[in-house]
Design a protein around this motif. Structure first.
Motif, short mmCIF file in Angstrom:
data_model
loop_
_atom_site.label_atom_id
_atom_site.label_comp_id
_atom_site.label_asym_id
_atom_site.label_seq_id
_atom_site.Cartn_x
_atom_site.Cartn_y
_atom_site.Cartn_z
N UNK A 1 5.71 -9.66 9.92
CA UNK A 1 5.58 -8.68 8.85
C UNK A 1 5.51 -7.29 9.48
N UNK A 2 6.46 -6.42 9.10
CA UNK A 2 6.53 -5.05 9.62
C UNK A 2 6.28 -4.05 8.49
N UNK B 1 0.83 -1.21 0.00
CA UNK B 1 0.00 0.00 0.00
C UNK B 1 0.87 1.26 0.00
N UNK B 2 1.95 1.23 -0.78
CA UNK B 2 2.83 2.37 -0.91
C UNK B 2 3.83 2.55 0.21
N UNK B 3 3.84 1.65 1.19
CA UNK B 3 4.74 1.76 2.32
C UNK B 3 5.78 0.63 2.31
N UNK B 4 6.93 0.91 2.89
CA UNK B 4 7.99 -0.09 2.97
C UNK B 4 7.55 -1.21 3.88
N UNK B 5 7.74 -2.45 3.40
CA UNK B 5 7.37 -3.63 4.17
C UNK B 5 8.62 -4.51 4.37
N UNK B 6 8.81 -5.01 5.58
CA UNK B 6 9.95 -5.85 5.91
C UNK B 6 9.45 -7.13 6.56
N UNK B 7 9.85 -8.27 6.01
CA UNK B 7 9.44 -9.57 6.55
C UNK B 7 10.66 -10.26 7.14
N UNK C 1 7.84 7.03 5.95
CA UNK C 1 9.11 6.64 5.33
C UNK C 1 10.29 7.38 5.97
N UNK C 2 11.32 6.62 6.32
CA UNK C 2 12.53 7.19 6.88
C UNK C 2 12.50 7.42 8.37
N UNK C 3 11.35 7.22 9.01
CA UNK C 3 11.23 7.43 10.46
C UNK C 3 11.28 6.06 11.16
N UNK C 4 12.37 5.81 11.84
CA UNK C 4 12.58 4.50 12.46
C UNK C 4 11.48 4.15 13.45
N UNK C 5 11.01 5.13 14.21
CA UNK C 5 9.99 4.88 15.22
C UNK C 5 8.62 4.55 14.63
N UNK C 6 8.45 4.72 13.33
CA UNK C 6 7.14 4.47 12.72
C UNK C 6 6.96 3.02 12.28
N UNK C 7 7.96 2.16 12.51
CA UNK C 7 7.79 0.74 12.20
C UNK C 7 6.70 0.15 13.10
N UNK C 8 5.76 -0.58 12.51
CA UNK C 8 4.73 -1.28 13.28
C UNK C 8 4.67 -2.73 12.79
#
Length: 315
Positions: free
Chosen positions: A192-193, A175-181, A198-205
């Protein structure tokens, strides 16, 4: 012929003759000038972005990153070379060619005109570390790495093998956002995170956690739903709907003339757009009988996936 990169509404296709830029919604394409890539390169990846800013005059930029060994016997350097193509100038230029000791783990993904790739490098005291490298396509240079969540950094700084990294870590876009598995060895789960800002470390969920046997990469949400995701298992060409609330997978079938979801199939998500690039040509029409079949399949697929086009390419 295979898809090598995608960007919002466009696909980049590689073939023996070179690279082809395609808008699958309007069936407009443009053949790009050849770019020289050494046959002995052990890593070749592509990425592209559509620059809509007035400064860039509605330009398309395509990046080719490749790596190769340079030297003889004991004096061998690993060289990384980055070449950028601009549609406005219709030419390629080399922006980087230097020795580089980093190991590239995954295919690049595009988020907000930044090409992101997972890289492994040697740390001073903690063995090998993993970060997300960032290439700014507009500025045509490497920028600051994108930081992973702290909890994940602790887990991956234990000097894992290359095979382990290839099997259990993956970058993507959702959905346009970076995804990390990533795979959690302690809990035997696949996490799945998503990076909200974008670019804000604290915004990972953490979006969801699934059992290892069901490991999949989510690529799109179902229309009107925030808890149902279209997923692709890493080692299968099948497509699955995953319900986050019920924690269940449901297999789905995507039909089409000549569509083959083998174990070597990959999917790319494109938003439909009528905006074409300059110098494009229409893809030759099919026969009347084929056009009827194609229209029927397209209507069925449009009803299921709404504004997305799902393209699959067999390698």
């Amino acid at each position: 012929m295979s898809v090598v990169a995608c960007c919002e509404s466009y696909l980049l296709i590689g073939c023996h003759e070179g690279l082809i830029l395609v808008n699958p919604s309007t069936r407009i394409y443009r053949v790009l000038p050849l770019v020289y890539v050494p046959s002995y390169s052990d890593y070749v990846r592509y990425g592209m972005c559509h620059c809509l800013d007035d400064e860039f005059n509605n330009d398309f930029k395509i990046v080719t990153i490749f790596r190769y060994d340079k030297g003889h016997y004991d004096n061998v350097d690993i060289v990384r070379e980055v070449v950028v193509f601009s549609l406005s100038t219709n030419s390629w230029k080399t922006v980087e060619c230097k020795r580089n000791g980093r190991t590239w783990i995954d295919d690049p993904v595009l988020v907000q005109n930044h090409l992101l790739v997972m890289i492994l490098y040697d740390g001073s005291h903690y063995g090998r570390k993993m970060r997300i490298g960032c290439f700014d396509i507009k500025a045509e240079r490497w920028s600051n790495d994108v930081l992973l969540p702290d909890i994940l950094l602790c887990e991956i700084e234990t000097n894992p093998t290359q095979k382990f990294l290839d099997d259990y870590y993956h970058l993507g876009v959702l959905d346009g956002r970076l995804r990390f598995s990533c795979y959690d060895m302690n809990k035997s789960t696949y996490n799945i995170w998503v990076m909200k800002d974008y670019g804000v470390k604290e915004s990972w969920v953490e979006l969801m956690t699934i059992p290892r046997q069901d490991v999949s990469h989510p690529i799109a949400y179902r229309k009107g739903s925030s808890h149902e995701l279209l997923c692709i298992p890493k080692y299968s060409g099948k497509y699955l709907w995953y319900n986050i609330r019920e924690k269940q997978f449901i297999e789905t079938v995507i039909d089409g003339d000549g569509f083959d979801t083998s174990d070597f199939s990959f999917a790319y998500i494109c938003k439909q757009s009528l905006l074409n690039f300059p110098g494009g040509l229409p893809i030759p029409s099919l026969s009347k009988e084929q056009e009827v079949d194609h229209d029927d399949d397209y209507e069925e697929d449009e009803e299921e996936n709404d504004e997305y086009l799902l393209s699959s390419c067999k390698f």
